[in-house]
Design a protein around this motif. Structure first.
Motif, PDB file in Angstrom:
ATOM      1  N   LYS A 192      -6.749  -3.801   0.914  1.00  0.00           N
ATOM      2  CA  LYS A 192      -6.048  -2.783   1.697  1.00  0.00           C
ATOM      3  C   LYS A 192      -6.377  -2.847   3.182  1.00  0.00           C
ATOM      4  O   LYS A 192      -5.489  -2.785   4.030  1.00  0.00           O
ATOM      5  N   ASP A 193      -7.660  -2.951   3.480  1.00  0.00           N
ATOM      6  CA  ASP A 193      -8.098  -2.814   4.869  1.00  0.00           C
ATOM      7  C   ASP A 193      -8.107  -4.129   5.640  1.00  0.00           C
ATOM      8  O   ASP A 193      -8.029  -4.124   6.868  1.00  0.00           O
TER       9      ASP A 193
ATOM     10  N   ILE B 180       0.868  -1.170   0.000  1.00  0.00           N
ATOM     11  CA  ILE B 180       0.000   0.000   0.000  1.00  0.00           C
ATOM     12  C   ILE B 180       0.903   1.217   0.000  1.00  0.00           C
ATOM     13  O   ILE B 180       1.760   1.361   0.872  1.00  0.00           O
ATOM     14  N   VAL B 181       0.733   2.106  -0.978  1.00  0.00           N
ATOM     15  CA  VAL B 181       1.633   3.247  -1.137  1.00  0.00           C
ATOM     16  C   VAL B 181       0.825   4.536  -1.203  1.00  0.00           C
ATOM     17  O   VAL B 181      -0.123   4.644  -1.984  1.00  0.00           O
TER      18      VAL B 181
ATOM     19  N   ASP C 220     -12.581 -12.397   5.174  1.00  0.00           N
ATOM     20  CA  ASP C 220     -12.902 -11.043   4.725  1.00  0.00           C
ATOM     21  C   ASP C 220     -14.384 -10.918   4.424  1.00  0.00           C
ATOM     22  O   ASP C 220     -14.838  -9.945   3.829  1.00  0.00           O
ATOM     23  N   SER C 221     -15.152 -11.919   4.848  1.00  0.00           N
ATOM     24  CA  SER C 221     -16.598 -11.880   4.637  1.00  0.00           C
ATOM     25  C   SER C 221     -17.230 -10.902   5.608  1.00  0.00           C
ATOM     26  O   SER C 221     -16.843 -10.823   6.777  1.00  0.00           O
TER      27      SER C 221
ATOM     28  N   GLN D  47     -14.123   3.955   2.002  1.00  0.00           N
ATOM     29  CA  GLN D  47     -13.769   4.168   3.383  1.00  0.00           C
ATOM     30  C   GLN D  47     -12.638   5.186   3.405  1.00  0.00           C
ATOM     31  O   GLN D  47     -11.984   5.410   2.404  1.00  0.00           O
ATOM     32  N   GLN D  48     -12.391   5.785   4.544  1.00  0.00           N
ATOM     33  CA  GLN D  48     -11.263   6.696   4.630  1.00  0.00           C
ATOM     34  C   GLN D  48     -10.000   5.897   4.377  1.00  0.00           C
ATOM     35  O   GLN D  48      -9.744   4.905   5.042  1.00  0.00           O
ATOM     36  N   PRO D  49      -9.187   6.277   3.374  1.00  0.00           N
ATOM     37  CA  PRO D  49      -7.988   5.500   3.063  1.00  0.00           C
ATOM     38  C   PRO D  49      -6.984   5.572   4.188  1.00  0.00           C
ATOM     39  O   PRO D  49      -6.896   6.578   4.891  1.00  0.00           O
TER      40      PRO D  49
END
Length: 322
Positions: free
Chosen positions: A253-254, A134-135, A270-271, A314-316
């Motif tokens: 990412k999250d 993640i960049v 991740d469900s 969502q807020q990154p």
């Protein structure tokens, strides 16, 4: 995204329960309170973003160490292996030829809902996936997922990037995918197919038939997500494709990237669905519930939307790398 596809559309107001001007005044007072709450929520989100940025900088060296171990650049020491709950596997033998953790990210993806997008043609190329980072892009909210690959027989890219660009208010603006530089004859996302075209007969001329070769896109993880091969026909279709892309990126990412080792072991999920244990006793399910459950299981969380809405990002996590 187009203004016509905003989720925040003006919905019809139900005023049927407002029975007098006095009640109307009280409703407007509640709306004023709601405005103040929204302002506080916005302030809270900014503070949360600052905290996430602070801790993601601390996460960065851990993510880099994970990459070094997975790729085989370093061998973990005895001290490195001192986890709180070490696992053990019986009847394993030593294989000095094993470098790093083979097929780590392939196994990770196969244990997530992304597996529904994976096809047989994706498997071998994903064996060369050695990291997903993640960049942060610049000083704003934009960020990218960088897919790092070792040398492979399919393409020359060592990094394939998907960049998420957001509006100032956090709304999703666009997703940009870097192109894949395929090696000759190795593009498995398209196939050549002969197409027969028959012309209409005209006065004094008989119908003619000609054949031409066209390139058809093969639906798979690489053509659907990594670097989409097919241009959308309409603006609505483009928005839908971007929505699907964003769902996958947000999941990775999250949820997936921070917990990669647990997804590798198959003990993370991740469900968004959760099972609730009501304890022993009465069974709340009936046949109708079971039918509905079967239907729900057939649906994917990552799915094509109706086209009536806009992705709600969502807020990154404002970070340098993970």
């Amino acid at each position: 995204m187009s203004e016509n596809n905003e989720v925040e559309m003006e919905l019809p107001i139900d005023t049927s329960a407002i029975t007098s001007t006095e009640v109307l005044n009280r409703i407007n007072a509640l709306l004023s309170l709601q405005d103040k709450q929204n302002e506080l929520t916005e302030e809270m989100e900014k503070e949360i973003l600052a905290i996430e940025k602070k801790y993601l900088q601390k996460f960065q060296p851990l993510a880099e160490k994970r990459f070094e171990i997975v790729s085989g650049k370093v061998e973990p020491s005895k001290e490195d292996q001192q986890c709180k709950a070490p696992i053990d596997v019986e009847n394993l033998t030593s294989k000095p030829s094993d470098k790093g953790i083979p097929k780590f990210w392939l196994h990770v993806l196969q244990n997530t809902e992304v597996k529904d997008l994976l096809e047989e043609c994706d498997m071998e190329p994903l064996e060369y996936l050695v990291d997903i980072k993640i960049v942060q892009v610049g000083d704003n909210q934009d960020y990218s997922l960088d897919f790092h690959f070792s040398e492979n027989p399919f393409f020359t890219n060592t990094v394939i990037t998907k960049t998420v660009k957001l509006e100032e208010d956090g709304e999703l603006k666009e997703i940009v995918s870097s192109p894949i530089n395929w090696k000759d004859g190795k593009n498995f996302t398209v196939q050549s197919k002969k197409k027969t075209v028959k012309s209409k007969p005209t006065k004094g001329k008989a119908a003619t038939t000609t054949s031409t070769t066209v390139q058809e896109v093969i639906p798979c993880f690489f053509s659907t997500f990594i670097s989409p091969s097919e241009d959308p026909v309409t603006e609505e279709e483009a928005d839908e494709i971007m929505y699907i892309q964003y769902q996958i990126i947000a999941k990775l990412k999250d949820v997936v990237i921070p917990e990669a080792v647990n997804f590798f072991l198959g003990r993370a999920t991740d469900s968004e669905e959760q099972d609730y244990d009501f304890g022993e006793g009465e069974d709340f399910e009936d046949e109708d519930d079971e039918d509905e459950e079967d239907e729900d299981e057939e649906e994917q969380t990552i799915k094509r939307p109706s086209g009536k809405g806009k992705a709600q990002p969502q807020q990154p996590q404002d970070c340098k790398q993970q």
